[in-house]
Design a protein around this motif. Structure first.
Motif, PDB file in Angstrom:
ATOM      1  N   HIS A   1      -2.767  61.255   5.406  1.00 17.58           N
ATOM      2  CA  HIS A   1      -1.722  62.921   6.021  1.00 17.58           C
ATOM      3  C   HIS A   1      -2.721  63.464   4.731  1.00 17.58           C
ATOM      4  N   GLY A   2      -2.954  64.744   5.514  1.00 17.68           N
ATOM      5  CA  GLY A   2      -3.114  65.938   5.404  1.00 17.68           C
ATOM      6  C   GLY A   2      -4.438  65.957   4.197  1.00 17.68           C
ATOM      7  N   ARG A   3      -5.350  64.543   4.257  1.00 11.82           N
ATOM      8  CA  ARG A   3      -6.579  64.205   2.429  1.00 11.82           C
ATOM      9  C   ARG A   3      -7.692  63.825   4.120  1.00 11.82           C
ATOM     10  N   THR A   4      -7.676  63.126   4.589  1.00 13.70           N
ATOM     11  CA  THR A   4      -8.847  63.008   5.981  1.00 13.70           C
ATOM     12  C   THR A   4      -8.709  63.764   7.418  1.00 13.70           C
ATOM     13  N   CYS A   5     -10.337  64.406   6.974  1.00 18.10           N
ATOM     14  CA  CYS A   5     -10.651  65.106   7.338  1.00 18.10           C
ATOM     15  C   CYS A   5     -10.818  64.396   9.023  1.00 18.10           C
ATOM     16  N   GLU A   6     -11.339  65.804   9.825  1.00 20.70           N
ATOM     17  CA  GLU A   6     -12.116  64.878  11.017  1.00 20.70           C
ATOM     18  C   GLU A   6     -12.685  63.704  11.008  1.00 20.70           C
ATOM     19  N   LEU A   7     -13.909  64.332  10.309  1.00 17.31           N
ATOM     20  CA  LEU A   7     -15.197  63.461  10.896  1.00 17.31           C
ATOM     21  C   LEU A   7     -15.051  62.333  10.834  1.00 17.31           C
ATOM     22  N   CYS A   8     -13.563  62.340   9.031  1.00 18.86           N
ATOM     23  CA  CYS A   8     -13.833  60.779   8.338  1.00 18.86           C
ATOM     24  C   CYS A   8     -12.896  59.825   9.782  1.00 18.86           C
ATOM     25  N   ARG A   9     -11.940  60.489  10.623  1.00 20.51           N
ATOM     26  CA  ARG A   9     -10.981  59.456  10.867  1.00 20.51           C
ATOM     27  C   ARG A   9     -12.450  59.223  12.599  1.00 20.51           C
ATOM     28  N   GLU A  10     -12.820  59.963  12.573  1.00 20.64           N
ATOM     29  CA  GLU A  10     -13.640  59.817  13.663  1.00 20.64           C
ATOM     30  C   GLU A  10     -14.525  58.523  13.316  1.00 20.64           C
ATOM     31  N   ARG A  11     -15.663  58.460  12.008  1.00 17.53           N
ATOM     32  CA  ARG A  11     -15.939  57.340  12.011  1.00 17.53           C
ATOM     33  C   ARG A  11     -15.178  56.350  11.159  1.00 17.53           C
ATOM     34  N   HIS A  12     -13.823  56.308  11.139  1.00 14.65           N
ATOM     35  CA  HIS A  12     -13.478  55.110  10.409  1.00 14.65           C
ATOM     36  C   HIS A  12     -13.790  54.169  12.068  1.00 14.65           C
ATOM     37  N   GLY A  13     -13.538  52.936  11.056  1.00 15.36           N
ATOM     38  CA  GLY A  13     -14.209  51.657  12.027  1.00 15.36           C
ATOM     39  C   GLY A  13     -15.835  51.361  12.288  1.00 15.36           C
ATOM     40  N   GLN A  14     -16.466  52.670  12.130  1.00 12.59           N
ATOM     41  CA  GLN A  14     -17.567  52.626  12.729  1.00 12.59           C
ATOM     42  C   GLN A  14     -19.234  51.987  12.214  1.00 12.59           C
ATOM     43  N   VAL A  15     -19.298  51.471  12.582  1.00 13.12           N
ATOM     44  CA  VAL A  15     -20.743  50.249  11.653  1.00 13.12           C
ATOM     45  C   VAL A  15     -21.684  50.966  11.271  1.00 13.12           C
ATOM     46  N   PHE A  16     -22.619  51.084  10.673  1.00 14.15           N
ATOM     47  CA  PHE A  16     -23.385  51.532  10.182  1.00 14.15           C
ATOM     48  C   PHE A  16     -24.854  51.108  10.483  1.00 14.15           C
ATOM     49  N   ASP A  17     -26.093  51.080  10.543  1.00 23.24           N
ATOM     50  CA  ASP A  17     -26.890  50.421  10.264  1.00 23.24           C
ATOM     51  C   ASP A  17     -27.072  50.354   8.167  1.00 23.24           C
ATOM     52  N   LYS A  18     -27.449  49.369   7.687  1.00 24.24           N
ATOM     53  CA  LYS A  18     -27.393  48.813   5.773  1.00 24.24           C
ATOM     54  C   LYS A  18     -28.193  50.226   5.849  1.00 24.24           C
ATOM     55  N   LYS A  19     -29.341  50.429   6.043  1.00 28.92           N
ATOM     56  CA  LYS A  19     -29.600  51.783   5.973  1.00 28.92           C
ATOM     57  C   LYS A  19     -30.030  53.072   6.200  1.00 28.92           C
ATOM     58  N   ASP A  20     -29.099  53.460   7.094  1.00 26.55           N
ATOM     59  CA  ASP A  20     -29.026  54.669   7.357  1.00 26.55           C
ATOM     60  C   ASP A  20     -27.300  54.336   7.640  1.00 26.55           C
ATOM     61  N   VAL A  21     -27.131  54.982   6.074  1.00 31.68           N
ATOM     62  CA  VAL A  21     -25.066  55.435   5.819  1.00 31.68           C
ATOM     63  C   VAL A  21     -25.145  56.382   5.864  1.00 31.68           C
ATOM     64  N   PRO A  22     -24.419  57.327   6.295  1.00 28.10           N
ATOM     65  CA  PRO A  22     -23.875  59.104   5.714  1.00 28.10           C
ATOM     66  C   PRO A  22     -22.724  58.385   4.725  1.00 28.10           C
ATOM     67  N   LEU A  23     -23.331  59.667   3.536  1.00 31.34           N
ATOM     68  CA  LEU A  23     -22.979  59.334   2.205  1.00 31.34           C
ATOM     69  C   LEU A  23     -21.247  60.374   2.758  1.00 31.34           C
ATOM     70  N   ASP A  24     -20.266  59.844   1.665  1.00 28.56           N
ATOM     71  CA  ASP A  24     -19.124  60.807   1.822  1.00 28.56           C
ATOM     72  C   ASP A  24     -18.988  61.557   1.874  1.00 28.56           C
ATOM     73  N   HIS A  25     -18.396  63.061   2.138  1.00 26.29           N
ATOM     74  CA  HIS A  25     -18.534  64.371   1.356  1.00 26.29           C
ATOM     75  C   HIS A  25     -17.482  64.558   0.500  1.00 26.29           C
ATOM     76  N   PRO A  26     -17.640  65.646  -0.828  1.00 26.32           N
ATOM     77  CA  PRO A  26     -16.979  65.624  -2.550  1.00 26.32           C
ATOM     78  C   PRO A  26     -15.850  65.432  -1.756  1.00 26.32           C
ATOM     79  N   ASN A  27     -14.981  65.245  -3.051  1.00 28.76           N
ATOM     80  CA  ASN A  27     -13.698  64.565  -3.062  1.00 28.76           C
ATOM     81  C   ASN A  27     -12.751  63.735  -2.015  1.00 28.76           C
ATOM     82  N   GLY A  28     -14.455  62.667  -1.698  1.00 30.11           N
ATOM     83  CA  GLY A  28     -13.479  62.034  -0.444  1.00 30.11           C
ATOM     84  C   GLY A  28     -13.548  60.131  -0.569  1.00 30.11           C
ATOM     85  N   LEU A  29     -12.668  59.601  -0.127  1.00 25.94           N
ATOM     86  CA  LEU A  29     -11.676  58.457  -0.279  1.00 25.94           C
ATOM     87  C   LEU A  29     -12.185  57.364   0.167  1.00 25.94           C
ATOM     88  N   CYS A  30     -13.276  57.371   1.382  1.00 19.83           N
ATOM     89  CA  CYS A  30     -13.766  56.426   2.042  1.00 19.83           C
ATOM     90  C   CYS A  30     -13.881  55.529   1.350  1.00 19.83           C
TER      91      CYS A  30
END
Length: 318
Positions: A238-267
């Motif tokens: 709470h208060g540390r997870t942005c909306e984009l990371c909440r949307e990405r939670h549980g999403q499975v990406f192609d292993k050759k196309d995974v986005p980097l977390d934002h600065p200060n991220g904890l994902c």
């Protein structure tokens, strides 16, 4: 198996981050301590023009030393983070090969070490980021901010007609948490009232650790032909997870196309293998004895041959 290993990895990254934050704060404590000592040594001398010019020379020396030490610290923690990042895949693949009765050998370990080295090199050169700014350039920017803040403090002290001793005391307060500096300090230095002297450097250190860990995890997963994707797991704090990371939670990406977390991220990046390790080992054994498996054929030509030192070059055909 991945879940347990990745949970342990995240604990190790959290511990490494806390240790690094303490070291970064220590560097700033030491840097400002040098400036305090230089100011204190002048007794009650006023902050005249000649004194200021000499002091700025000392500030430049302190800044250069701070930048060198920051780079050493951040590189060291990035290397440790990358080593933590390859652990999950190294352990899982070792278990798969063991179940398939394949001896991994030294080349197997060296492939993962190469991943670690590649990640650290990308952090140094800036290849990990769109702006391509090197680690040295990023640290230089933080050093410039530090120098400007100290110059501002000196200039404000001159306007307030403070002595060198008083400036030294104010510099000592600057390295504290903003809430502990007192209202008088904030009135003298309004531009620095709520600013933490080490914030940007800590942000860079935390980001370098997390990106090294995540990138190593992703690149190591690309060595495993059975990994089907990378699941994004957000911290959901709470208060540390942005909306984009909440949307990405549980999403499975192609292993050759995974986005980097934002600065200060904890994902966290969790490799996905839908089949059991026993089933995976069965497929590997079947392929060894001539079974058709285009995925393993491609993997062996691109990765497996180097990883296993060419020991699976003659397979019996069914």
């Amino acid at each position: 198996m991945y879940e347990k290993i990745v949970r342990q990895q995240r604990k190790e990254i959290a511990k490494l981050t806390l240790e690094q934050q303490g070291k970064v704060l220590g560097l700033y404590d030491h840097a400002i301590g040098d400036l305090i000592e230089r100011a204190s040594g002048t007794k009650d001398k006023s902050l005249g023009r000649r004194w200021t010019l000499d002091y700025f020379d000392e500030l430049e020396r302190v800044r250069n030393e701070l930048e060198r030490e920051l780079e050493v610290q951040i590189l060291g923690s990035s290397k440790k983070a990358a080593k933590i990042g390859i652990k999950a895949e190294q352990q899982v693949m070792t278990e798969i090969f063991r179940k398939a009765n394949i001896d991994t050998g030294d080349h197997f370990t060296s492939m993962f070490s190469q991943v670690q080295d590649n990640v650290v090199r990308d952090i140094i050169t800036g290849n990990l980021y769109k702006d391509k700014r090197t680690l040295s350039q990023r640290i230089w920017n933080h050093g410039e901010d530090f120098e400007k803040d100290i110059q501002y403090t000196i200039n404000q002290a001159i306007l307030q007609k403070k002595s060198a001793i008083e400036l030294a005391a104010d510099l000592g307060k600057f390295v504290r948490e903003p809430a502990r500096r007192g209202t008088t300090w904030g009135r003298c230095y309004p531009n620095l009232r709520n600013k933490r002297v080490d914030y940007n450097a800590m942000r860079l250190a935390r980001t370098s650790i997390n990106h090294s860990y995540q990138t190593a995890s992703i690149q190591a997963s690309n060595l495993n032909p059975f990994v089907e994707g990378i699941e994004w797991q957000s911290a959901l704090i709470h208060g540390r997870t942005c909306e984009l990371c909440r949307e990405r939670h549980g999403q499975v990406f192609d292993k050759k196309d995974v986005p980097l977390d934002h600065p200060n991220g904890l994902c966290t990046m969790l490799p996905v293998i839908e089949k059991s390790l026993d089933k995976v080992a069965d497929e590997l054994r079947d392929w060894l004895y001539g079974g058709e498996n285009p995925i393993l054929d491609e993997w062996y030509e691109n990765v497996g041959k180097k990883m296993l030192d060419g020991r699976i070059y003659s397979r019996s055909k069914k």
